[in-house]
Scaffold this active site. Structure first.
Site, mmCIF file in Angstrom:
data_model
loop_
_atom_site.group_PDB
_atom_site.id
_atom_site.type_symbol
_atom_site.label_atom_id
_atom_site.label_comp_id
_atom_site.label_asym_id
_atom_site.label_seq_id
_atom_site.Cartn_x
_atom_site.Cartn_y
_atom_site.Cartn_z
ATOM 1 N N ARG A 75 0.916 -1.252 -0.080
ATOM 2 C CA ARG A 75 0.035 -0.042 -0.083
ATOM 3 C C ARG A 75 1.047 1.228 -0.058
ATOM 4 N NH1 ARG A 75 -2.701 3.055 4.722
ATOM 5 N NH2 ARG A 75 -3.900 4.431 3.361
ATOM 6 N N HIS A 119 -2.752 10.998 0.694
ATOM 7 C CA HIS A 119 -2.302 10.577 2.255
ATOM 8 C C HIS A 119 -1.644 12.014 2.624
ATOM 9 C CE1 HIS A 119 -0.903 7.221 4.901
ATOM 10 N NE2 HIS A 119 -0.664 8.248 5.438
ATOM 11 N N GLU A 164 -7.242 8.499 6.201
ATOM 12 C CA GLU A 164 -7.779 8.875 7.722
ATOM 13 C C GLU A 164 -7.997 10.319 7.481
ATOM 14 O OE1 GLU A 164 -4.403 8.641 10.528
ATOM 15 O OE2 GLU A 164 -4.427 6.330 10.575
ATOM 16 N N ASN A 293 -7.278 1.493 9.877
ATOM 17 C CA ASN A 293 -6.126 1.918 10.578
ATOM 18 C C ASN A 293 -6.085 1.695 12.038
ATOM 19 O OD1 ASN A 293 -5.317 2.415 7.896
ATOM 20 N ND2 ASN A 293 -4.655 4.641 8.130
ATOM 21 N N TYR A 295 -4.315 2.051 15.939
ATOM 22 C CA TYR A 295 -2.982 2.313 16.984
ATOM 23 C C TYR A 295 -3.508 1.917 18.164
ATOM 24 C CZ TYR A 295 -0.650 3.541 12.467
ATOM 25 O OH TYR A 295 -0.050 3.555 11.457
ATOM 26 N N GLU A 354 -3.429 -0.236 8.236
ATOM 27 C CA GLU A 354 -2.440 0.073 8.777
ATOM 28 C C GLU A 354 -2.377 -0.419 10.400
ATOM 29 O OE1 GLU A 354 -1.435 4.250 9.247
ATOM 30 O OE2 GLU A 354 -1.788 4.603 7.272
HETATM 31 C C1 PNW Z 1 -1.286 7.495 10.969
HETATM 32 N N1 PNW Z 1 -3.423 10.085 16.315
HETATM 33 O O1 PNW Z 1 -1.343 8.743 11.222
HETATM 34 C C2 PNW Z 1 -0.840 7.800 9.337
HETATM 35 O O2 PNW Z 1 -1.759 7.071 8.415
HETATM 36 C C3 PNW Z 1 0.551 7.567 8.952
HETATM 37 O O3 PNW Z 1 0.985 8.085 8.008
HETATM 38 C C4 PNW Z 1 1.435 7.776 10.151
HETATM 39 O O4 PNW Z 1 2.812 7.480 9.878
HETATM 40 C C5 PNW Z 1 1.044 6.528 11.199
HETATM 41 O O5 PNW Z 1 -0.360 6.833 11.503
HETATM 42 C C6 PNW Z 1 1.984 6.455 12.602
HETATM 43 O O6 PNW Z 1 1.455 7.807 12.961
HETATM 44 C C7 PNW Z 1 -1.686 9.033 12.749
HETATM 45 O O7 PNW Z 1 -3.096 10.956 17.021
HETATM 46 C C8 PNW Z 1 -1.471 10.077 13.464
HETATM 47 O O8 PNW Z 1 -4.547 9.486 16.810
HETATM 48 C C9 PNW Z 1 -1.832 10.531 14.361
HETATM 49 C C10 PNW Z 1 -2.844 9.805 15.266
HETATM 50 C C11 PNW Z 1 -3.089 8.509 14.467
HETATM 51 C C12 PNW Z 1 -2.688 8.114 13.219
#
Ligand code: PNW
Length: 446
Positions: A75, A119, A164, A293, A295, A354
């Protein structure tokens, strides 16, 4: 993890501004991230994407790394300012040729190309005309999508219009820590609506140009109240609506969540007038899949100074990544099953587009990059995917963020998410232990 079906798709992800560099080559125009990173005080260490991983000149080497890893899919994102340097009008052939060649290199290596159109690197010229606050940007996005579709739809397997949009809305336009660095409060709502409209128009344009699988990738974070106090629970419900459903409800149900429209009518009278008749129909056209995505969950505390009545943080008592983000695999299970619960049969097949973590380097005497924490992270999150599948979620694949260490937005080069280490002085690539771990697993699949 070994129980995942044989046709489960394994990939890794990157984004143009984070890896390409070569920002003034091939006729590329300026993007809002060039402007933002070159403005003092925005990015840690004054870092910029001017060189990044120099992927623009090293794509062959990077595809060779992916082939040796054994990936099914890659991707990447297409830089809008390489295709239309001013964000409108005729296509820049050198820009198209770069991605055309990348797609052919991937196919030649037996890797499916999955492309994201936006992006975060909006052409600066469009920002100067109001950016996503301006409805016209959605129409410019449609035009750009058609150009890309005409050139690549015959070979790209999966298209994602936006990456996002919720982070573009929250960090780019409400809190201002990402480009374009605006702090609009709830008055920034048009940024959400115009991205959604842009998605709908672009998806239609891609389909007309012959694309077969079309969607977008959004960020999801289950909202967990920080306590059982009523104020925290109320704040969490509100954050949930703004973070998780603001974009997905219009896409899959054709309407904004009530929690969003109620807060808007209360605080910004007239804000909903940007939603014109017919818009929601365009936005809600069927998706072929949904990109997730993930985290970490949002650990929400009530806060009367926040536009949403609360703010999210990392989950206490859990292992933290180098970024300070908490490691909570069950939040991924909850996200995937939650989508199925909320949308039922209207929920398309899911791909984790992601998932990943940043950790500081640990290089041993022999030069190996030891990142067992990352191996554990991916193992645990793949278990979480498997668990969601057992609970009825239709999950078809997993893309690790990221293939390479890269420009981590406001954190510059200080956060390393890659399966492959990049030395930002020499640009040398060194596969980490997590790369070898995944390689071994993918070989074992037979
Ligand atoms: C994503 N938050 O960004 C992006 O899609 C990527 O480009 C990035 O490198 C990756 O996650 C890691 O950060 C985010 O604050 C940035 O919740 C900030 C957040 C979540 C995702």
């Amino acid at each position: 993890m070994t129980n995942l079906p044989a046709d489960f798709l394994w990939g890794a992800a990157t984004a143009a501004y984070q890896i390409e560099g070569a920002v003034r080559e091939g006729g590329r125009g300026a993007s809002i991230w060039d402007t933002f990173s070159h403005t003092w005080g925005h990015v840690k260490g004054g870092d910029t994407g001017d060189v990044a991983c120099d992927h623009y000149h090293r794509s062959r080497e990077d595809v060779a790394l992916m082939r040796a890893l054994g990936l099914d899919a890659y991707r990447f994102s297409i830089a809008w300012p390489r295709i239309q340097p001013e964000g409108r009008g005729r296509a820049n052939e050198a820009g198209l040729a770069f991605y055309d060649r990348l797609v052919d290199e991937l196919l030649g290596a037996g890797i499916q190309p999955w492309a994201t159109l936006f992006h975060w690197d909006l052409p600066q010229a469009l920002e100067d005309a109001g950016g996503w606050m301006n409805r016209d940007t959605a129409h410019r996005f449609e035009e750009y999508a058609f150009i890309v579709g005409e050139r690549l739809a015959d070979r790209v397997i999966g298209f994602m219009t936006l990456n996002e949009p919720v982070i573009v809305f929250l960090l780019g336009h409400i809190f201002g820590n990402h480009a374009p660095g605006k702090r609009l409060g709830l008055a920034g709502f048009p940024v959400a609506h115009h991205q959604l409209l842009g998605h709908g128009l672009a998806a239609r344009a891609l389909r007309e140009a012959g694309a077969r699988r079309i969607s977008l990738a959004n960020n999801y974070a289950p909202a967990w109240p920080a306590s059982d106090r009523e104020a925290d629970e109320r704040a969490a419900a509100r954050m949930d609506a703004w973070h998780n459903w603001l974009f997905t409800d219009p896409l899959l149900k054709g309407e904004y969540p009530a929690a969003v429209t109620e807060l808007l009518s209360e605080r910004v009278p007239g804000a909903l007038e940007v939603v014109q008749p017919g818009d929601l129909g365009i936005i809600a056209a069927p998706l072929d899949f949904l990109g997730v995505n993930y985290y970490q969950p949002d650990w929400v505390r009530a806060d009367r100074f926040s536009p949403f009545g609360g703010h999210g943080g990392s989950v206490p008592g859990r292992e933290k990544t180098g970024f300070g983000w908490s490691v909570v695999p069950e939040g991924l299970t909850q996200t995937l099953t939650g989508l199925k619960e909320r949308y039922g049969d209207a929920c398309p097949p899911l791909y984790v587009t992601e998932s990943g973590c940043s950790y500081p380097d640990r290089v041993d005497e022999t030069g190996r990059v030891r990142d067992e924490a990352r191996i554990r992270y991916h193992e645990a999150h793949l278990e979480a995917v498997w668990e969601a599948m057992n609970q009825g979620a239709d999950v078809r694949g997993y893309f690790a963020w990221s293939l390479l260490d890269n420009f981590e937005w406001a954190e510059g080069y200080s956060q390393r998410f890659g399966l492959v280490h990049v030395d930002f002085e020499t640009l040398t690539r060194t596969p980490k232990d997590s790369y070898f771990w995944l390689q071994e697993y993918l070989r074992g699949r037979g």
